[in-house]
Scaffold this active site. Sequence first.
Site, PDB file in Angstrom:
ATOM      1  N   SER A 146     -55.448 -15.744  -5.748  1.00  0.00           N
ATOM      2  CA  SER A 146     -56.424 -15.272  -4.773  1.00  0.00           C
ATOM      3  C   SER A 146     -56.376 -13.748  -4.735  1.00  0.00           C
ATOM      4  CB  SER A 146     -56.050 -15.866  -3.407  1.00  0.00           C
ATOM      5  OG  SER A 146     -56.870 -15.365  -2.385  1.00  0.00           O
ATOM      6  N   LYS A 172     -59.867 -16.523  -7.639  1.00  0.00           N
ATOM      7  CA  LYS A 172     -60.612 -16.593  -6.376  1.00  0.00           C
ATOM      8  C   LYS A 172     -60.758 -15.190  -5.832  1.00  0.00           C
ATOM      9  CE  LYS A 172     -59.081 -18.049  -1.742  1.00  0.00           C
ATOM     10  NZ  LYS A 172     -58.530 -19.198  -0.979  1.00  0.00           N
ATOM     11  N   LYS A 174     -62.024 -12.817  -2.632  1.00  0.00           N
ATOM     12  CA  LYS A 174     -62.392 -12.781  -1.220  1.00  0.00           C
ATOM     13  C   LYS A 174     -63.700 -12.009  -1.093  1.00  0.00           C
ATOM     14  CE  LYS A 174     -58.804 -14.798   0.721  1.00  0.00           C
ATOM     15  NZ  LYS A 174     -58.915 -15.952   1.629  1.00  0.00           N
ATOM     16  N   ASP A 199     -64.208 -16.908  -1.621  1.00  0.00           N
ATOM     17  CA  ASP A 199     -63.755 -17.358  -0.296  1.00  0.00           C
ATOM     18  C   ASP A 199     -64.249 -16.360   0.746  1.00  0.00           C
ATOM     19  OD1 ASP A 199     -62.499 -18.340   1.960  1.00  0.00           O
ATOM     20  OD2 ASP A 199     -60.447 -18.177   1.166  1.00  0.00           O
ATOM     21  N   GLU A 224     -65.831 -21.108  -0.755  1.00  0.00           N
ATOM     22  CA  GLU A 224     -64.944 -21.595   0.299  1.00  0.00           C
ATOM     23  C   GLU A 224     -65.345 -21.027   1.661  1.00  0.00           C
ATOM     24  OE1 GLU A 224     -60.889 -20.920  -0.933  1.00  0.00           O
ATOM     25  OE2 GLU A 224     -60.105 -21.323   1.068  1.00  0.00           O
ATOM     26  N   ASP A 249     -62.142 -24.943   4.281  1.00  0.00           N
ATOM     27  CA  ASP A 249     -60.754 -24.549   4.533  1.00  0.00           C
ATOM     28  C   ASP A 249     -60.577 -24.633   6.052  1.00  0.00           C
ATOM     29  OD1 ASP A 249     -58.359 -23.200   4.977  1.00  0.00           O
ATOM     30  OD2 ASP A 249     -58.844 -21.418   3.831  1.00  0.00           O
ATOM     31  N   LYS A 273     -54.584 -27.151   3.471  1.00  0.00           N
ATOM     32  CA  LYS A 273     -53.391 -26.349   3.783  1.00  0.00           C
ATOM     33  C   LYS A 273     -52.556 -27.197   4.728  1.00  0.00           C
ATOM     34  CE  LYS A 273     -55.263 -21.737   3.325  1.00  0.00           C
ATOM     35  NZ  LYS A 273     -55.718 -20.534   4.011  1.00  0.00           N
ATOM     36  N   GLY A 301     -52.988 -21.728   0.282  1.00  0.00           N
ATOM     37  CA  GLY A 301     -51.773 -20.987   0.616  1.00  0.00           C
ATOM     38  C   GLY A 301     -52.015 -19.983   1.717  1.00  0.00           C
TER      39      GLY A 301
HETATM   40  O1  OSB Z   1     -58.353 -18.345   3.306  1.00  0.00           O
HETATM   41  O2  OSB Z   1     -57.178 -19.161   1.756  1.00  0.00           O
HETATM   42  C1  OSB Z   1     -57.308 -18.350   2.669  1.00  0.00           C
HETATM   43  C2  OSB Z   1     -54.215 -16.064   2.801  1.00  0.00           C
HETATM   44  C3  OSB Z   1     -54.109 -15.879   4.148  1.00  0.00           C
HETATM   45  C4  OSB Z   1     -55.035 -16.439   4.989  1.00  0.00           C
HETATM   46  C5  OSB Z   1     -56.080 -17.211   4.471  1.00  0.00           C
HETATM   47  C6  OSB Z   1     -56.198 -17.426   3.108  1.00  0.00           C
HETATM   48  C7  OSB Z   1     -55.254 -16.808   2.248  1.00  0.00           C
HETATM   49  C8  OSB Z   1     -55.293 -16.884   0.791  1.00  0.00           C
HETATM   50  C9  OSB Z   1     -53.975 -16.693   0.072  1.00  0.00           C
HETATM   51  O3  OSB Z   1     -56.313 -16.987   0.162  1.00  0.00           O
HETATM   52  C10 OSB Z   1     -53.666 -17.639  -1.027  1.00  0.00           C
HETATM   53  C11 OSB Z   1     -52.202 -17.545  -1.429  1.00  0.00           C
HETATM   54  O4  OSB Z   1     -51.311 -17.911  -0.631  1.00  0.00           O
HETATM   55  O5  OSB Z   1     -51.937 -17.086  -2.554  1.00  0.00           O
HETATM   56 MG    MG Z   2     -59.646 -19.855   2.535  1.00  0.00          MG
END
Ligand code: OSB
Ligand code: MG
Length: 385
Positions: A146, A172, A174, A199, A224, A249, A273, A301
């Site tokens: 990510s 992925k 953001k 995401d 996402e 999510d 999660k 994660g």
């Molecule tokens: O939305 O998936 C998410 C990290 C913190 C809060 C929300 C998210 C995330 C990640 C991290 O995308 C993924 C990882 O742990 O590598």
């Molecule tokens: Mg997410």
Amino acid sequence: MRAFTIRSIDLHTVLLPYLTPFETSFGAETDKVAVLVELTTDAGAVGWGECSIELWPGYGHETAETAVHMLKEFMAPAAVGASVSDPRAFPALIKRFRGNQHTRAGLEAAVWDAFARTNAMRLTDCFAHYAPAGHESEGRATVGVSIGIQPSLEATVEAARARLQQGYGRIKLKIKRGWDLEVARAVRAEFPDILLMLDANSDYEPADAERLTELDQFDLLMIEQPLSYDDIYQHGQLQKRLKTRICLDESVKSASDLRIALQVGALGILNLKPARVGGFSESLEIYRICAEHDLPLWIGGMLETGVGRAANIAFAALPAVNLPSDISATDRYFAADISEPPFVLGAGSTLTVPDGCGIGVEVQRDRLEEAKQRWLEKYPYRRAS
Ligand code: OSB
Ligand code: MG
């Protein structure tokens, strides 16, 4: 399966600096904060669990302080002295304390680890034992990475290039309003064939549907959580207009939410999660529903320490987790993690489940003390836990 009695529960609030800050639609974080739960059984076995939280209540409502409060005042007293013969029965002991999913998940994770260690099993095999018949652990999880919001399009392309060179097979990105089409276009132009997804962490409104349909041209694996963290219905309306599959999510906090989401066509893929849904028992129920409905599934994660990550990898090694999970190697997050051994990216963008019992990693006491100290120094107004 051998049972145990919970003798004591100790809490450790730790701070670990990230190698690079992580920015999402709700802000940037420079350090990982986690409340680690250390559970000791009557036989002297120790189980570890992580309450996956962040410094700022952006993704979830909880903070390190709320987790410690809930655990100390309510959940730990309800758990100590209890006998555990099936970890799936544990959530009932703390059911009367509502909400606080990430916190209860951390405590329940310590119960699962202690249970697996008591039975001299890997946690992954323990999960498989309670999964539908025939669902054996594959012993490794296919993963992606990510990438947070970067200062420029060039920086985003370079970050993706660096991760692909390290061997990650799924990227992925953001996104947020005003940082979406251009970033998808730039990365897709440079890497036409990779597994690419976005995401949004709930940054969009239903009125943005028109703009979101423009993302269909980039052949994305999924988008996402585009809409509100507590919405399911509007995601169903949006999915009717998008070719790209929506992955939920934030919105799916229980098996019941997932059933509603399936009913209204709000998702084509699930990011599970374990922290968000209150733990691994609820995760197993969600896993079963996904398998029954052939709903593509992966494990999300929260940039966990080795303790939380090891448990997530154990779950992600189950066979119906069939898309790359958001769990990366240790060196994607920290210079030195709280536990050993580190997770190293293997062939085919995979992480291997360690051989040891339980979560298969061991907390390093010296690093634990250092990380607790760092929390107190950086946030001196916090109480020691
Ligand atoms: O939305 O998936 C998410 C990290 C913190 C809060 C929300 C998210 C995330 C990640 C991290 O995308 C993924 C990882 O742990 O590598
Ligand atoms: Mg997410």
